[in-house]
Design a protein around this motif. Structure first.
Motif, mmCIF file in Angstrom:
data_model
loop_
_atom_site.group_PDB
_atom_site.id
_atom_site.type_symbol
_atom_site.label_atom_id
_atom_site.label_comp_id
_atom_site.label_asym_id
_atom_site.label_seq_id
_atom_site.Cartn_x
_atom_site.Cartn_y
_atom_site.Cartn_z
ATOM 1 N N ASP A 136 0.875 -1.551 -0.262
ATOM 2 C CA ASP A 136 0.422 -0.010 0.049
ATOM 3 C C ASP A 136 0.888 1.007 -0.169
ATOM 4 O O ASP A 136 0.148 2.184 -0.426
ATOM 5 C CB ASP A 136 -1.024 0.028 1.317
ATOM 6 C CG ASP A 136 -0.342 -0.091 2.287
ATOM 7 O OD1 ASP A 136 0.909 -0.887 2.533
ATOM 8 O OD2 ASP A 136 -1.000 0.474 3.877
ATOM 9 N N VAL A 138 2.561 4.170 -1.236
ATOM 10 C CA VAL A 138 2.196 4.939 -2.415
ATOM 11 C C VAL A 138 3.300 6.216 -3.018
ATOM 12 O O VAL A 138 3.794 6.643 -3.839
ATOM 13 C CB VAL A 138 1.043 5.544 -2.846
ATOM 14 C CG1 VAL A 138 0.028 4.982 -2.496
ATOM 15 C CG2 VAL A 138 1.170 6.973 -2.043
ATOM 16 N N ARG A 141 5.652 5.184 -5.632
ATOM 17 C CA ARG A 141 4.763 5.666 -6.918
ATOM 18 C C ARG A 141 5.886 5.538 -8.087
ATOM 19 O O ARG A 141 5.860 4.785 -9.326
ATOM 20 C CB ARG A 141 3.881 6.711 -7.257
ATOM 21 C CG ARG A 141 4.140 7.795 -6.899
ATOM 22 C CD ARG A 141 3.130 8.194 -6.166
ATOM 23 N NE ARG A 141 1.412 7.749 -7.100
ATOM 24 C CZ ARG A 141 1.051 9.063 -8.155
ATOM 25 N NH1 ARG A 141 2.333 10.084 -8.330
ATOM 26 N NH2 ARG A 141 0.311 9.261 -8.447
ATOM 27 N N PRO A 146 3.732 -1.641 -8.914
ATOM 28 C CA PRO A 146 3.194 -1.451 -8.862
ATOM 29 C C PRO A 146 3.222 -3.014 -7.279
ATOM 30 O O PRO A 146 2.923 -2.571 -5.487
ATOM 31 C CB PRO A 146 1.780 -1.279 -8.717
ATOM 32 C CG PRO A 146 2.006 0.018 -10.507
ATOM 33 C CD PRO A 146 3.159 -1.158 -10.368
ATOM 34 N N ARG A 149 5.604 -3.114 -4.311
ATOM 35 C CA ARG A 149 5.673 -1.446 -3.633
ATOM 36 C C ARG A 149 5.662 -2.448 -1.838
ATOM 37 O O ARG A 149 5.645 -3.876 -1.641
ATOM 38 C CB ARG A 149 4.293 -0.657 -2.939
ATOM 39 C CG ARG A 149 4.525 0.275 -4.534
ATOM 40 C CD ARG A 149 2.920 0.828 -4.430
ATOM 41 N NE ARG A 149 3.318 1.422 -5.912
ATOM 42 C CZ ARG A 149 1.707 2.510 -6.396
ATOM 43 N NH1 ARG A 149 0.691 2.222 -5.462
ATOM 44 N NH2 ARG A 149 2.245 3.404 -7.249
ATOM 45 N N GLY A 187 -4.241 2.784 -0.786
ATOM 46 C CA GLY A 187 -2.602 3.488 -0.125
ATOM 47 C C GLY A 187 -2.553 4.546 1.221
ATOM 48 O O GLY A 187 -3.109 4.872 1.579
ATOM 49 N N ILE A 244 -1.739 10.192 -2.346
ATOM 50 C CA ILE A 244 -3.030 8.865 -2.023
ATOM 51 C C ILE A 244 -3.547 8.829 -2.740
ATOM 52 O O ILE A 244 -4.177 7.488 -3.423
ATOM 53 C CB ILE A 244 -2.604 9.266 -0.580
ATOM 54 C CG1 ILE A 244 -1.918 8.075 0.521
ATOM 55 C CG2 ILE A 244 -4.490 7.596 -0.775
ATOM 56 C CD1 ILE A 244 -1.666 8.519 1.463
ATOM 57 N N ASP A 247 -2.578 8.162 -6.369
ATOM 58 C CA ASP A 247 -1.904 7.040 -6.898
ATOM 59 C C ASP A 247 -3.141 6.032 -7.256
ATOM 60 O O ASP A 247 -3.707 5.678 -8.082
ATOM 61 C CB ASP A 247 -1.034 6.863 -6.163
ATOM 62 C CG ASP A 247 -0.424 5.431 -6.391
ATOM 63 O OD1 ASP A 247 0.078 5.318 -6.967
ATOM 64 O OD2 ASP A 247 -0.979 4.562 -6.024
ATOM 65 N N ARG A 248 -4.854 6.495 -6.654
ATOM 66 C CA ARG A 248 -5.678 5.678 -6.357
ATOM 67 C C ARG A 248 -6.354 5.490 -6.816
ATOM 68 O O ARG A 248 -7.885 5.461 -7.253
ATOM 69 C CB ARG A 248 -6.121 5.252 -5.175
ATOM 70 C CG ARG A 248 -4.726 5.064 -4.358
ATOM 71 C CD ARG A 248 -5.112 3.703 -4.110
ATOM 72 N NE ARG A 248 -3.741 2.671 -5.013
ATOM 73 C CZ ARG A 248 -3.570 1.855 -5.754
ATOM 74 N NH1 ARG A 248 -4.632 1.160 -4.840
ATOM 75 N NH2 ARG A 248 -2.861 1.874 -6.651
ATOM 76 N N SER A 309 -3.810 6.507 5.593
ATOM 77 C CA SER A 309 -4.263 5.491 4.886
ATOM 78 C C SER A 309 -5.435 5.573 4.162
ATOM 79 O O SER A 309 -6.353 6.157 5.122
ATOM 80 C CB SER A 309 -3.641 4.318 5.884
ATOM 81 O OG SER A 309 -2.397 3.431 5.786
#
Length: 570
Positions: A136, A138, A141, A146, A149, A187, A244, A247-248, A309
């Motif tokens: 998770d 990020v 990134r 991915p 990570r 993330g 986050i 990225d998500r 998170s």
């Protein structure tokens, strides 16, 4: 670095022993650093056993999440070191039944290898086992793909989702899929304000300057992806959360859960400040925050810093988060409202103070402003003096009081009772701690003792009434090393001088001298009340800061009264 440990080689076992002593719902395997639920049913009746673990030093993870609706067991390696294959396999054998086991693994090489091989060995023994990797972080990134990570604090939410799915009786494949879906919708990103010290190493993993931070770090005391300058909490929250969300691919209308995680050395005050901005930013961008938690969930020993998170929600995932669960470290369902609730403060009873400026108004205002200026000028010295035997807040408290006096309206100076009452209210609102209540009480008591046009004797009586109010409120007496050691002799000196018929300026000179002598005497006194009393004899040698503050404002007041009695030149 000082640590409360015995033998650095036994910290993990002794930690687990203490945890199981504290929580009777937990049991410890003999010969392995594995914690399992003490109330597991017979193997044939067991649901899927959700297991997790990794290196120690991340407490309360992982054993803190062992309990109904969460993990069936947790495997602890040495500090920041993956547990062995044999330890993981022992946990599978101890916790799993025919329904099998799901291993939730943070995406570090050692954990993947040891948990993966243990799962393979379990399958060879006929125990169904699946592995779910959480990746998770990020912050990586732009560094790795991915699937490479790291797994960090968001893993705790995957524990909850998988544990609830298992408790609901779902088969292994479905439990694993719920966990994988949650991991894919998750993330996280962290920031550190300093390093941590592994007990066996005895020194920090890296060093930072006073104004430096590490951005985007893992959970093993390693450095982040970037070193930068210290920024306010809001700016850091915006950077972590912005990364986050980008990225998500989270956008307006999405439903999310928020986890604000301390890394081990961050107080709840600071985590709440970060949470405040995270909430605001998510809502500003149109996301719906349906669940949120703040606290220490997955740490890096005593590292100062935090991680954020964000887990995207749907109805099924929200139901799994809300499902009943009980474990030492699980904080509850995290339900939040749609917005912060503000309740208006009830208004005080209506009063009718005098608003017409009387003949003493200019003098009253001048005296108050002179006292304010004196307090501001002595802020640093009072702070330094208070820090030697107290909490060091007296200087700033007096400065806040001075600022509150400066902004009082002109109507506050209508007459002496009104002026004292208004000043008391201003200080009550502006000064926290003990100084505000003491001064507010004294001024309010003195105000009630004064007529609108007081004589010198009335002023002396009002001063004595105010000092008595301070003694009643605080329970101190002269000799206890408090502001009363300056106030009481000052009040006595003023009353005596007025009784002798001395002019106000001369009477105030005697008053100041008595206060100065009383404050000086506190240097040799052992404190008996207040925070300084905790120091005992260690406080001796420094004057009491509260008594010295009395001297400061009495000197200022005496200067004003002397100038009023001095004829203007020409």
């Amino acid at each position: 670095m000082k640590k409360l440990v015995n033998d650095p080689r036994r910290v993990v076992r002794e930690m687990l022993e203490g945890l199981c002593d504290l929580h009777p719902g937990l049991a410890l395997l003999e010969g392995e650093d594995v914690v399992i639920r003490a109330d597991l049913p017979a193997p044939a009746a067991r649901p899927v056993a959700v297991l997790s673990g990794g290196g120690s030093g991340h407490e309360p993870a992982h054993a803190g999440y062992v309990g109904p609706g969460l993990l069936a067991g947790a495997i602890a390696g040495d500090v920041f070191t993956s547990p062995s294959v044999d330890a993981v396999l022992a946990a599978i054998r101890a916790a799993a039944g025919p329904a099998g086991a799901l291993l939730i693994v943070k995406n570090y090489t050692g954990d993947r290898l040891n948990f993966g091989l243990a799962a393979e060995l379990a399958r060879a023994e006929g125990i169904p086992a699946e592995l779910v990797l959480v990746a998770d972080d990020v912050a990586l990134r732009e560094t790795v793909s991915p699937d490479r990570r790291r797994g960090i604090a968001g893993t705790v939410l995957v524990h909850k989702v998988a544990g609830a799915a298992a408790a609901a009786g779902r088969p292994l494949g479905q439990v694993a899929q719920a966990a994988r879906d949650a991991a894919a919708a998750l993330g996280s990103m962290g920031v550190a304000l300093g390093a941590c010290t592994v007990p066996a190493a005895g020194r920090p993993g890296f060093t930072l300057g006073e104004d430096e931070i590490e951005i985007g770090l893992g959970i093993h005391g390693e450095q982040g992806v970037q070193r930068g300058a210290l920024q306010p909490a809001d700016a850091l929250a915006e950077r972590l959360l912005g990364t986050i969300l980008a990225d998500r691919g989270l956008a307006a209308g999405d439903r999310v859960a928020l986890l604000v995680n301390g890394l081990g050395g961050t107080p709840p005050m600071e985590l709440a400040i970060v949470a405040r901005r995270a909430f605001a930013l998510l809502r500003e961008r149109g996301l719906k925050v349906e669940r949120a938690w703040a606290g220490e969930f997955l740490t890096a020993l005593e590292m100062p810093g935090c991680s954020l998170s964000v887990l995207k929600l749907n109805d099924e995932r929200l139901a799994l988060l809300d499902a009943p669960a009980s474990a030492p470290a699980w904080p509850g369902n995290g339900a939040v409202g749609p917005a912060r609730v503000l309740v208006p403060v009830p208004a005080a009873a209506a009063s009718s103070p005098s608003t017409a400026a009387g003949p003493l108004a200019p003098a009253l205002k001048g005296a108050a402003l002179a006292i304010a200026a004196a307090m501001e000028a002595e802020e640093v010295s009072l702070t330094e003096l208070d820090a030697r035997a107290g909490d060091g807040d007296l200087g700033i408290s007096m400065a806040r009081g001075a600022a509150a006096i400066r902004i009082l309206p002109e109507t506050a100076w209508a007459d002496p009772p009104t002026a004292l009452a208004e000043m008391g209210g201003a200080l009550r609102r502006a000064i926290a701690g003990s100084s505000g209540p003491f001064y507010a009480t004294a001024l309010l008591r003195a105000a009630r003792a004064l007529p609108a046009t007081p004589s010198p004797a009335d002023w002396a009586a009002a001063f004595r009434a105010g000092v008595e109010a301070v003694a009643e409120l605080g329970g101190a007496k002269p000799g206890d090393r408090t502001m009363l050691d300056a106030l009481v002799p000052a009040a006595e000196a003023l009353a005596a001088a007025i009784g002798r018929g001395e002019a106000p300026a001369a009477a105030m000179a005697s008053t100041v001298a008595a206060a100065e002598a009383g404050a000086a005497a506190t240097t040799a006194m052992r404190p008996r009340v207040g925070r300084a009393s905790y120091l005992g004899d260690r406080a001796i040698g420094n004057a009491d800061a509260g008594a010295m503050a009395v001297v400061v404002w009495l000197r200022a007041l005496a200067g004003v009264i002397s100038s009023l009695e001095t004829p203007a030149p020409g």
